[in-house]
Scaffold this active site. Sequence first.
Site, PDB file in Angstrom:
ATOM      1  N   GLY A  18      -4.322  24.245  69.436  1.00  0.00           N
ATOM      2  CA  GLY A  18      -3.598  25.517  69.384  1.00  0.00           C
ATOM      3  C   GLY A  18      -3.500  26.188  68.032  1.00  0.00           C
ATOM      4  N   ASN A  20      -5.445  28.533  66.891  1.00  0.00           N
ATOM      5  CA  ASN A  20      -5.607  29.975  67.120  1.00  0.00           C
ATOM      6  C   ASN A  20      -4.324  30.579  67.688  1.00  0.00           C
ATOM      7  OD1 ASN A  20      -8.371  31.253  66.589  1.00  0.00           O
ATOM      8  ND2 ASN A  20      -8.932  29.288  67.496  1.00  0.00           N
ATOM      9  N   MET A  93     -10.535  25.117  77.392  1.00  0.00           N
ATOM     10  CA  MET A  93     -11.787  24.415  77.646  1.00  0.00           C
ATOM     11  C   MET A  93     -12.213  24.367  79.124  1.00  0.00           C
ATOM     12  SD  MET A  93     -12.466  24.058  74.575  1.00  0.00           S
ATOM     13  CE  MET A  93     -13.969  23.106  74.509  1.00  0.00           C
ATOM     14  N   LYS A  94     -11.651  25.235  79.949  1.00  0.00           N
ATOM     15  CA  LYS A  94     -12.074  25.297  81.359  1.00  0.00           C
ATOM     16  C   LYS A  94     -12.783  26.626  81.609  1.00  0.00           C
ATOM     17  CE  LYS A  94      -9.999  21.473  82.645  1.00  0.00           C
ATOM     18  NZ  LYS A  94     -10.780  20.294  83.028  1.00  0.00           N
ATOM     19  N   ILE A  95     -13.663  26.615  82.595  1.00  0.00           N
ATOM     20  CA  ILE A  95     -14.359  27.859  82.924  1.00  0.00           C
ATOM     21  C   ILE A  95     -13.636  28.533  84.088  1.00  0.00           C
ATOM     22  CG2 ILE A  95     -16.542  28.832  83.760  1.00  0.00           C
ATOM     23  CD1 ILE A  95     -17.929  26.506  82.238  1.00  0.00           C
ATOM     24  N   LEU A  96     -13.241  29.776  83.880  1.00  0.00           N
ATOM     25  CA  LEU A  96     -12.495  30.498  84.922  1.00  0.00           C
ATOM     26  C   LEU A  96     -13.441  30.943  86.035  1.00  0.00           C
ATOM     27  CD1 LEU A  96     -10.209  32.633  82.584  1.00  0.00           C
ATOM     28  CD2 LEU A  96      -9.508  30.661  83.965  1.00  0.00           C
ATOM     29  N   HIS A 112     -15.089  32.326  70.317  1.00  0.00           N
ATOM     30  CA  HIS A 112     -16.136  31.307  70.388  1.00  0.00           C
ATOM     31  C   HIS A 112     -16.659  31.001  68.983  1.00  0.00           C
ATOM     32  CE1 HIS A 112     -19.255  28.966  72.308  1.00  0.00           C
ATOM     33  NE2 HIS A 112     -20.116  29.500  71.470  1.00  0.00           N
TER      34      HIS A 112
HETATM   35  C1  GRF Z   1     -11.849  26.766  68.414  1.00  0.00           C
HETATM   36  O1  GRF Z   1     -12.910  26.523  67.547  1.00  0.00           O
HETATM   37  C2  GRF Z   1     -12.298  27.671  69.539  1.00  0.00           C
HETATM   38  O2  GRF Z   1     -13.172  28.654  69.140  1.00  0.00           O
HETATM   39  C3  GRF Z   1     -12.986  26.672  70.429  1.00  0.00           C
HETATM   40  O3  GRF Z   1     -12.154  25.541  70.417  1.00  0.00           O
HETATM   41  C4  GRF Z   1     -11.453  25.499  69.172  1.00  0.00           C
HETATM   42  C5  GRF Z   1      -9.999  25.453  69.511  1.00  0.00           C
HETATM   43  O4  GRF Z   1      -9.164  25.367  68.408  1.00  0.00           O
HETATM   44  N1  GRF Z   1     -13.271  27.216  71.729  1.00  0.00           N
HETATM   45  P1  GRF Z   1      -7.609  25.596  68.507  1.00  0.00           P
HETATM   46  O5  GRF Z   1      -7.090  24.870  69.746  1.00  0.00           O
HETATM   47  O6  GRF Z   1      -7.331  27.062  68.555  1.00  0.00           O
HETATM   48  O7  GRF Z   1      -7.061  24.951  67.250  1.00  0.00           O
END
Ligand code: GRF
Length: 192
Positions: A18, A20, A93-96, A112
């Site tokens: 988390g 981001n 990490m799941k595809i909708l 991404h």
């Molecule tokens: C990030 O690099 C994002 O782009 C990728 O997974 C990572 C997740 O990081 N899809 P965080 O959970 O936001 O720390």
Amino acid sequence: MVKYLGKKKIAIFISGRGSNLKSLIKYFKKKNSSIEITLVISNNPKAKGLKFAKKSEIKNFGLKYISKSSFENKSLKLLKKNDVDLLCLAGFMKILSRNFIKSFSKPILNIHPSILPKYKGVNTHERAIKNNDKITGATVHRVNEKLDSGKIVLQKKVKILKKDNIKSLEKKVLKIEHEIYPKAIVKFLSKI
Ligand code: GRF
């Protein structure tokens, strides 16, 4: 949390760390922001990132991922109940499913860790180093039914140095992710 009239409401989906989410919370907490994060959902109740939502008193749900359809149905109800204008995937990490994207009917963005269309999917840094690339970066894009293939909203590049390894590259790119995701959301929402 005080709700200001006319604010755009966004929801964030996460799966783990988390970072981001943390940077988005910090950015949109600013007093005069016209955007507010109203909802955070994780497909993993143990996701570390949920603590950032809790700390900021943002509604958050760690849903057990029993199946794609049960997770998506529960999430859809929450998104509609909270009148969300935009869904942002941040380390989700799941595809909708096509059905989810259609039923939600509002736009969805994703961040991404590569310069799309290069390196869709996982292990982007490993692939960039293996291929001797000199440049990588991060991309914010619309989510459609195809993996990492929607229209690009914002990208930023970073140099790959000889001394870089997967870990150092991840760190560099993550810094860029934190920088461009809030900017991309502001840019995108100003146009809809
Ligand atoms: C990030 O690099 C994002 O782009 C990728 O997974 C990572 C997740 O990081 N899809 P965080 O959970 O936001 O720390």
